[in-house]
Design an enzyme around this catalytic site. Structure first.
Site, PDB file in Angstrom:
ATOM      1  N   SER A 148      -6.493   7.490   5.173  1.00  5.89           N
ATOM      2  CA  SER A 148      -6.446   7.831   3.742  1.00  5.89           C
ATOM      3  C   SER A 148      -7.533   8.846   3.398  1.00  5.89           C
ATOM      4  CB  SER A 148      -6.560   6.569   2.902  1.00  5.89           C
ATOM      5  OG  SER A 148      -7.684   5.824   3.286  1.00  5.89           O
ATOM      6  N   LYS A 173       2.832   9.764  10.616  1.00 10.12           N
ATOM      7  CA  LYS A 173       2.609   9.268   9.249  1.00 10.12           C
ATOM      8  C   LYS A 173       1.321   9.908   8.745  1.00 10.12           C
ATOM      9  CE  LYS A 173       1.724   4.936   6.764  1.00 10.12           C
ATOM     10  NZ  LYS A 173       0.713   3.864   6.824  1.00 10.12           N
ATOM     11  N   ASP A 201       4.333   0.131   4.106  1.00  8.36           N
ATOM     12  CA  ASP A 201       3.091  -0.376   4.697  1.00  8.36           C
ATOM     13  C   ASP A 201       2.577  -1.436   3.740  1.00  8.36           C
ATOM     14  OD1 ASP A 201       0.710  -0.982   5.857  1.00  8.36           O
ATOM     15  OD2 ASP A 201      -0.164   1.030   5.722  1.00  8.36           O
ATOM     16  N   GLN A 255       0.786  -1.235   0.000  1.00  8.34           N
ATOM     17  CA  GLN A 255       0.000   0.000   0.000  1.00  8.34           C
ATOM     18  C   GLN A 255       0.823   1.293   0.000  1.00  8.34           C
ATOM     19  OE1 GLN A 255      -3.681   0.052   2.477  1.00  8.34           O
ATOM     20  NE2 GLN A 255      -2.590   1.627   3.581  1.00  8.34           N
ATOM     21  N   GLU A 284      -3.322   9.300  -0.738  1.00  7.54           N
ATOM     22  CA  GLU A 284      -2.567  10.012   0.295  1.00  7.54           C
ATOM     23  C   GLU A 284      -1.590  11.011  -0.303  1.00  7.54           C
ATOM     24  OE1 GLU A 284      -1.267   7.868   3.675  1.00  7.54           O
ATOM     25  OE2 GLU A 284      -3.151   6.776   3.848  1.00  7.54           O
ATOM     26  N   LYS A 313      -4.044   5.466  15.402  1.00 10.81           N
ATOM     27  CA  LYS A 313      -5.057   6.183  14.630  1.00 10.81           C
ATOM     28  C   LYS A 313      -6.262   6.382  15.549  1.00 10.81           C
ATOM     29  CE  LYS A 313      -4.186   4.162  10.036  1.00 10.81           C
ATOM     30  NZ  LYS A 313      -4.516   2.977   9.196  1.00 10.81           N
TER      31      LYS A 313
HETATM   32  P1  PGA Z   1      -6.460   3.698   5.725  1.00 10.35           P
HETATM   33  O1  PGA Z   1      -4.920   3.485   5.360  1.00 10.35           O
HETATM   34  O2  PGA Z   1      -6.609   5.017   6.351  1.00 10.35           O
HETATM   35  O3  PGA Z   1      -7.136   3.577   4.383  1.00 10.35           O
HETATM   36  O4  PGA Z   1      -6.814   2.557   6.649  1.00 10.35           O
HETATM   37  C1  PGA Z   1      -3.856   3.954   6.111  1.00 10.35           C
HETATM   38  C2  PGA Z   1      -2.951   2.832   6.538  1.00 10.35           C
HETATM   39  O5  PGA Z   1      -3.213   1.645   6.255  1.00 10.35           O
HETATM   40  O6  PGA Z   1      -1.953   3.078   7.209  1.00 10.35           O
HETATM   41 ZN    ZN Z   2      -1.465   0.764   7.450  1.00  9.11          ZN
END
Ligand code: PGA
Ligand code: ZN
Length: 431
Positions: free
Chosen positions: A368, A389, A243, A163, A206, A338
């Site tokens: 994201s 991040k 990642d 990713q 992103e 997060k």
């Molecule tokens: P997401 O991706 O916000 O789409 O979950 C961010 C990540 O995987 O670090």
């Molecule tokens: Zn991640």
């Protein structure tokens, strides 16, 4: 006179992908008021708290957030009114109890988080403090960024499976210099992609490049070349983080790397990642394995954790009980943080604290789907997590956070210290 919550108001806004999310305004008894906006992920972990969506197919394909906003404006506002605004832990505990479910699915983690953050920011306004000071756990410091340059997986049309291909600009004297180096490397990566004749898919979710590269390995080689071409020393000044987001290409017990033409077992996946840490300046691997492959995570950690940062995102989902289980089982050495994976500010702090007590590093992370809210810059600084991040250096929802960090460095005089990845996460030398 205690500072109390006077009113709360929430409404539906759009995130950086054009999907509904929430804004919440909190007003306090002394008239101070502030707004917070809630982010939203796409490559989400199964064990995340529930982001409440309307499910009404006539609006935004069912993704509306009017129900979550409604919960703030009625039930939550009624309970919060008159409560002490200074006691974040008590407020968050109240919100959790009011919701009453283990995954915050009744009122919505998006509703709870919006309230939690809006009240914290309103308190900072009331005290006339920068937000990081109000949030501070004691030793604030500017974080080292982990910055997206190339995207794949669910954030860039599944061109390649991994990713994020990111850089960590750690060998610089200031945050501003680290960011300048990043802009140079981002530009060099774009030129290399064009020169190699790859289709450039525009800007990914992103803000990084989302090129049609042939494989994950090609992405690592290109990123290493971009660092060298920009005049920086890979490993000494700028290192690489990935990642893998492995849960999203894990099927029937195997890791399906279609672009590499192979389908791997957990052990083979660990061997591949180990090889790439030797061939490329990779110092950090996030979600290298499926979110419930606990045995695999133990093996990955045993093999790589003395030299490499092993980060759990979907694996831990910012959840204290999953992190505790990981610590006990010897899985990973770093937690991705997060806020909306768990739903309140206090629980987020709880995860940071637990990580620190057990020698795990923490990386404060955006989603994201983001907004122009810069809360995370202050959060990362306040927790002293040491790393952040938040995506690439394009798209204003990303820049809102980077620009706030520049402000904290320049105007508020906060110190930045590049991290020494050459000694590895546990202080042992890289071989
Ligand atoms: P997401 O991706 O916000 O789409 O979950 C961010 C990540 O995987 O670090
Ligand atoms: Zn991640």
């Amino acid at each position: 006179m205690p500072l109390t919550i006077y009113s709360l108001h929430a409404w539906e806004i759009l995130d950086s992908r054009g999907r509904p999310t929430l804004a919440v305004e909190a007003t306090l008894s002394d008239g101070a008021s502030a707004t917070a906006q809630v982010p939203s992920g796409a490559s989400t972990g199964t064990h995340e708290a529930v982001e409440l969506r309307d499910g009404d197919p006539k609006r935004y394909g069912g993704k509306g957030t009017l129900r979550a906003a409604g919960h703030v404006n009625t039930e939550i506002a009624r309970v919060a009114a008159g409560r002490n605004a200074d006691d974040q832990a008590a407020l968050d505990a109240e919100l959790i109890a009011l919701d009453g479910t283990a995954d915050k699915s009744r009122l919505g983690a998006n509703a709870l988080l919006g309230v939690s953050c809006a009240v914290a920011r309103a308190v900072s306004h009331s005290r006339r403090q920068p937000l990081y000071q109000t949030l501070s756990l004691g030793s604030p410091r500017l974080p080292v960024p982990m910055i997206n340059i190339l995207s794949g997986g669910l954030h860039a049309g599944a061109n390649i499976e991994f990713q994020d291909f990111l850089i960590i600009p750690h060998g610089f004297d200031s945050f501003a210099e680290a960011l300048e180096a990043t802009v140079k490397i981002h530009g060099a990566a774009g030129s290399l992609i064009r020169r190699a004749g790859h289709v450039l898919n525009g800007v990914a979710d992103e803000g990084g490049w989302g090129p049609l590269l042939s494989s994950n390995q090609a992405a690592l080689a290109l990123l290493t070349d971009a660092i060298v071409e920009s005049g920086f020393q890979p490993g000494a000044q700028v290192s690489i983080a990935i990642d893998v987001a492995a849960s999203h290409f894990y099927e029937d017990g195997r890791y399906r790397l279609t672009s590499e033409g192979r389908s791997l077992t957990s052990e083979e996946m660990v061997d591949l990642l180990a090889r790439w840490t030797r061939e490329f300046p990779v110092v950090s691997i996030e979600d290298g394995l499926f979110e419930d492959d606990w045995d695999g995570w133990r093996v990955l950690t045993e093999k790589l954790a003395d030299k490499t940062q092993i980060v759990g995102d979907d694996f831990f989902t910012t959840n204290e009980s999953r992190l505790r289980r990981g610590i006990e089982a010897g899985c990973a050495n770093t937690v991705l943080v997060k806020m909306n994976q768990i739903g309140t500010l206090s629980e987020t702090f709880g995860v940071c604290r637990l990580a620190k007590e057990n020698g795990y590093a923490a990386v404060v992370s955006a989603r994201s789907g983001e907004t122009e809210d810069s809360f995370l810059a202050d959060l990362a600084t306040a927790t002293g997590a040491g790393q952040i991040k938040i995506g690439s250096i394009t798209r204003s929802e990303r820049l809102a956070k980077y620009n706030r960090l520049l402000e904290l460095e320049s105007r508020h005089g906060l110190a930045w210290q590049g991290r020494d990845f050459s000694t590895g996460i546990l202080g042992r030398r890289r071989g």
